[in-house]
Design an enzyme around this catalytic site. Structure first.
Site, PDB file in Angstrom:
ATOM      1  N   ILE A   1      57.741  54.278  38.480  1.00 35.40           N
ATOM      2  CA  ILE A   1      58.717  53.008  38.009  1.00 35.40           C
ATOM      3  C   ILE A   1      59.283  53.430  36.621  1.00 35.40           C
ATOM      4  O   ILE A   1      60.002  52.802  36.181  1.00 35.40           O
ATOM      5  CB  ILE A   1      58.307  51.716  38.091  1.00 35.40           C
ATOM      6  CG1 ILE A   1      56.851  51.714  37.214  1.00 35.40           C
ATOM      7  CG2 ILE A   1      57.861  51.322  39.628  1.00 35.40           C
ATOM      8  CD1 ILE A   1      56.387  50.388  37.080  1.00 35.40           C
TER       9      ILE A   1
ATOM     10  N   SER B   1      44.377  46.084  33.440  1.00 35.99           N
ATOM     11  CA  SER B   1      43.099  46.099  32.742  1.00 35.99           C
ATOM     12  C   SER B   1      43.421  46.045  30.949  1.00 35.99           C
ATOM     13  O   SER B   1      44.160  46.538  30.842  1.00 35.99           O
ATOM     14  CB  SER B   1      42.287  47.691  32.885  1.00 35.99           C
ATOM     15  OG  SER B   1      41.481  47.577  32.070  1.00 35.99           O
TER      16      SER B   1
ATOM     17  N   SER C   1      47.784  36.065  34.692  1.00 38.64           N
ATOM     18  CA  SER C   1      47.122  34.791  33.828  1.00 38.64           C
ATOM     19  C   SER C   1      46.564  35.247  32.361  1.00 38.64           C
ATOM     20  O   SER C   1      46.053  34.516  31.406  1.00 38.64           O
ATOM     21  CB  SER C   1      45.658  34.168  34.721  1.00 38.64           C
ATOM     22  OG  SER C   1      44.471  35.240  34.759  1.00 38.64           O
TER      23      SER C   1
ATOM     24  N   THR D   1      46.844  54.797  39.996  1.00 37.48           N
ATOM     25  CA  THR D   1      45.759  53.648  40.339  1.00 37.48           C
ATOM     26  C   THR D   1      45.697  53.582  41.720  1.00 37.48           C
ATOM     27  O   THR D   1      44.666  52.865  42.152  1.00 37.48           O
ATOM     28  CB  THR D   1      45.742  52.603  39.616  1.00 37.48           C
ATOM     29  OG1 THR D   1      46.861  51.908  39.698  1.00 37.48           O
ATOM     30  CG2 THR D   1      45.643  52.942  37.870  1.00 37.48           C
TER      31      THR D   1
ATOM     32  N   TYR E   1      47.672  44.393  27.084  1.00 37.34           N
ATOM     33  CA  TYR E   1      47.976  44.184  28.656  1.00 37.34           C
ATOM     34  C   TYR E   1      48.657  42.612  28.774  1.00 37.34           C
ATOM     35  O   TYR E   1      49.580  42.566  29.440  1.00 37.34           O
ATOM     36  CB  TYR E   1      46.659  44.500  29.477  1.00 37.34           C
ATOM     37  CG  TYR E   1      46.999  44.055  31.149  1.00 37.34           C
ATOM     38  CD1 TYR E   1      47.466  44.770  31.797  1.00 37.34           C
ATOM     39  CD2 TYR E   1      46.624  42.604  31.435  1.00 37.34           C
ATOM     40  CE1 TYR E   1      47.830  44.325  33.219  1.00 37.34           C
ATOM     41  CE2 TYR E   1      46.745  42.314  32.689  1.00 37.34           C
ATOM     42  CZ  TYR E   1      47.279  43.316  33.482  1.00 37.34           C
ATOM     43  OH  TYR E   1      47.662  42.847  34.912  1.00 37.34           O
TER      44      TYR E   1
ATOM     45  N   ILE F   1      46.604  45.304  45.569  1.00 41.15           N
ATOM     46  CA  ILE F   1      47.204  44.015  45.749  1.00 41.15           C
ATOM     47  C   ILE F   1      48.494  44.230  46.625  1.00 41.15           C
ATOM     48  O   ILE F   1      48.899  43.879  47.602  1.00 41.15           O
ATOM     49  CB  ILE F   1      47.514  43.401  44.631  1.00 41.15           C
ATOM     50  CG1 ILE F   1      46.499  42.624  43.957  1.00 41.15           C
ATOM     51  CG2 ILE F   1      48.345  42.042  45.106  1.00 41.15           C
ATOM     52  CD1 ILE F   1      46.605  42.093  42.568  1.00 41.15           C
TER      53      ILE F   1
ATOM     54  N   VAL G   1      35.901  43.080  37.551  1.00 44.46           N
ATOM     55  CA  VAL G   1      34.452  42.896  37.379  1.00 44.46           C
ATOM     56  C   VAL G   1      33.707  42.562  38.926  1.00 44.46           C
ATOM     57  O   VAL G   1      32.652  43.237  39.113  1.00 44.46           O
ATOM     58  CB  VAL G   1      34.119  41.785  36.551  1.00 44.46           C
ATOM     59  CG1 VAL G   1      34.706  40.272  37.178  1.00 44.46           C
ATOM     60  CG2 VAL G   1      32.537  41.829  36.234  1.00 44.46           C
TER      61      VAL G   1
HETATM   62  C1  UD1 Z   1      42.467  40.030  33.536  1.00 40.01           C
HETATM   63  C2  UD1 Z   1      43.306  38.996  33.746  1.00 40.01           C
HETATM   64  C3  UD1 Z   1      43.668  39.131  35.159  1.00 40.01           C
HETATM   65  C4  UD1 Z   1      44.357  40.491  35.387  1.00 40.01           C
HETATM   66  C5  UD1 Z   1      43.348  41.487  35.010  1.00 40.01           C
HETATM   67  C6  UD1 Z   1      44.046  42.903  35.192  1.00 40.01           C
HETATM   68  C7  UD1 Z   1      42.658  37.221  32.216  1.00 40.01           C
HETATM   69  C8  UD1 Z   1      41.786  35.852  32.362  1.00 40.01           C
HETATM   70  N1  UD1 Z   1      42.681  37.675  33.471  1.00 40.01           N
HETATM   71  O1  UD1 Z   1      41.454  40.261  33.820  1.00 40.01           O
HETATM   72  O2  UD1 Z   1      44.804  38.022  35.625  1.00 40.01           O
HETATM   73  O3  UD1 Z   1      44.587  40.568  36.705  1.00 40.01           O
HETATM   74  O4  UD1 Z   1      43.243  41.341  33.581  1.00 40.01           O
HETATM   75  O5  UD1 Z   1      43.076  43.766  34.845  1.00 40.01           O
HETATM   76  O6  UD1 Z   1      42.927  37.694  31.114  1.00 40.01           O
HETATM   77  N2  UD1 Z   1      33.148  42.252  32.664  1.00 40.01           N
HETATM   78  C9  UD1 Z   1      31.820  42.371  32.784  1.00 40.01           C
HETATM   79  N3  UD1 Z   1      31.252  43.552  33.102  1.00 40.01           N
HETATM   80  C10 UD1 Z   1      31.866  44.827  33.521  1.00 40.01           C
HETATM   81  C11 UD1 Z   1      33.548  44.482  33.693  1.00 40.01           C
HETATM   82  C12 UD1 Z   1      33.889  43.251  33.210  1.00 40.01           C
HETATM   83  O7  UD1 Z   1      31.012  41.530  32.120  1.00 40.01           O
HETATM   84  O8  UD1 Z   1      31.491  45.701  34.100  1.00 40.01           O
HETATM   85  C13 UD1 Z   1      33.724  40.906  32.158  1.00 40.01           C
HETATM   86  C14 UD1 Z   1      35.111  41.045  31.285  1.00 40.01           C
HETATM   87  O9  UD1 Z   1      34.572  41.196  29.909  1.00 40.01           O
HETATM   88  C15 UD1 Z   1      35.481  39.676  31.512  1.00 40.01           C
HETATM   89  C16 UD1 Z   1      35.125  39.558  32.993  1.00 40.01           C
HETATM   90  O10 UD1 Z   1      34.081  40.394  33.408  1.00 40.01           O
HETATM   91  O11 UD1 Z   1      35.032  38.761  30.859  1.00 40.01           O
HETATM   92  C17 UD1 Z   1      36.566  39.740  33.957  1.00 40.01           C
HETATM   93  O12 UD1 Z   1      36.770  41.085  33.497  1.00 40.01           O
HETATM   94  P1  UD1 Z   1      37.792  42.074  34.255  1.00 40.01           P
HETATM   95  O13 UD1 Z   1      37.644  42.063  35.820  1.00 40.01           O
HETATM   96  O14 UD1 Z   1      38.316  43.155  33.607  1.00 40.01           O
HETATM   97  O15 UD1 Z   1      39.131  40.964  34.302  1.00 40.01           O
HETATM   98  P2  UD1 Z   1      39.868  40.245  32.891  1.00 40.01           P
HETATM   99  O16 UD1 Z   1      39.916  41.034  31.908  1.00 40.01           O
HETATM  100  O17 UD1 Z   1      39.222  38.757  33.056  1.00 40.01           O
END
Ligand code: UD1
Length: 320
Positions: free
Chosen positions: A57, A81, A121, A37, A144, A13, A188
């Site tokens: 930082i 994460s 979020s 990272t 986090y 970002i 994801v």
């Molecule tokens: C969270 C925050 C987001 C932040 C991010 C930083 C929320 C709603 N969002 O993202 O704002 O920028 O952390 O890292 O809390 N998943 C799979 N398979 C995978 C990887 C992930 O199914 O291989 C699923 C996770 O279980 C989750 C979704 O995909 O339900 C999104 O995961 P991820 O991309 O890690 O982001 P969040 O944890 O939602």
């Protein structure tokens, strides 16, 4: 001449913000990154136009001289994460809370004009109501989420107590070119793209019915620049999302369609600390900052996949 600072400017970002600043004619952009990272390749094509500083930082003395006198500090440096913060909470605590404090302190003591902070979020947790509005009581479910929320509170306290201009943007699952798919902790959609290009099944944690307001990185970068300019917003928190909601099953279906493959996902148990549904109310950001996202999910995914196609060889090297 006063300058811009982007902490985490070699990250996914942060580097998008750097490029947006340069496109808008910024003369001096200082990138602070410890390359934990982030990657220098993310700022390769603008390397001649930025002042890259390998600094962390977590060390006030390293960053204070770089931040002194800045017009705006975009604070993107963090260990992201949710699962990473659960598995290994100390580094993420130190970067996300202590590091943010150091950035704010350096901005205040160095008389910087404004800090625009990358909030998350995840602070909302599982609120019953969708979309999520800034006035809701936060319910962080993971280290986090809590760390990013503490950073927001610090911003608003530095604004009210010390008069430092701050704006916090709660990012909603940002995706796009340059997002690093090489770790199990990666976002994801980057993992979905990599799986599709390698013709492998992606992992879906849970039933895939969980939903996210996936937000294209260029829309987030643009909102950062708007937040840097907006008047009468100091101390405030704004959602940085699209206002939509896509399930993981829908997202994987779209990736398969765009790539022309049919690969069933591997479903596993839900992830600890996971939020079920996430969707931004964008009214306040539109009203106060002029937020106007331009990328539909399909268009953003098209551009992202095109980028991964050209970069997958480099991106496949594993990282911690
Ligand atoms: C969270 C925050 C987001 C932040 C991010 C930083 C929320 C709603 N969002 O993202 O704002 O920028 O952390 O890292 O809390 N998943 C799979 N398979 C995978 C990887 C992930 O199914 O291989 C699923 C996770 O279980 C989750 C979704 O995909 O339900 C999104 O995961 P991820 O991309 O890690 O982001 P969040 O944890 O939602």
């Amino acid at each position: 001449m006063s300058h811009y600072v982007v902490t985490g400017g070699a990250g996914f970002i942060g580097s998008a913000i750097v490029r947006s600043l340069l496109r808008e004619g910024a003369r001096k952009v200082v990138v602070i990154d410890n390359l934990l990272t982030g990657h220098e390749r993310n700022i390769e094509e603008v390397r001649g136009s930025v002042d890259f500083q390998l600094a962390d930082i977590r060390h006030y003395e390293q960053i204070a001289p770089l931040i002194r006198g800045a017009a705006v500090v975009f604070h993107e440096a963090a260990i992201p994460s949710v699962p990473r913060s659960i598995d290994d909470p100390v580094p993420s605590h130190e970067c996300n809370i202590d590091g943010t404090f150091n950035v704010l302190r350096a901005a205040r003591e160095g008389a910087a004009g404004r800090v625009v902070y990358a909030a998350s979020s995840s602070a909302y947790g599982d609120t019953e109501v969708l979309p999520k509005v800034e006035s809701m009581t936060p319910r962080p479910k993971s280290p986090y989420a809590l760390q990013k929320l503490v950073g927001e509170y610090y911003c608003s306290v530095f604004s009210s107590v010390y008069g430092l201009q701050t704006v916090a943007l709660r990012y909603f699952n940002v995706y796009g070119p340059r997002q690093d798919p090489s770790s199990a902790y990666s976002g994801v959609l980057s993992l979905f793209m990599k799986a599709a290009l390698e013709r492998k099944a992606p992992a879906i944690f849970g039933d895939g019915g969980q939903s996210r307001d996936f937000t294209f990185v260029e829309d987030v970068a643009e909102l950062n620049l708007k937040a840097a300019r907006a008047a009468n917003v100091s101390g405030n928190v704004y959602n940085a999302g699209n206002g939509g909601r896509i399930t993981l099953n829908q997202a994987w279906a779209l990736v398969q369609k765009l790539e022309g493959v049919e690969i069933p996902a591997r479903y596993g148990p839900p992830r600890r600390g996971d939020v079920r549904d996430s969707q931004a109310d964008t009214v306040a950001a539109a009203r106060d900052l002029g937020h106007a996202p331009r990328f539909s999910f399909e268009e953003g995914m098209r551009q992202t996949l095109a980028w991964y196609r050209g970069s997958i060889a480099v991106l496949s090297e594993p990282r911690p």
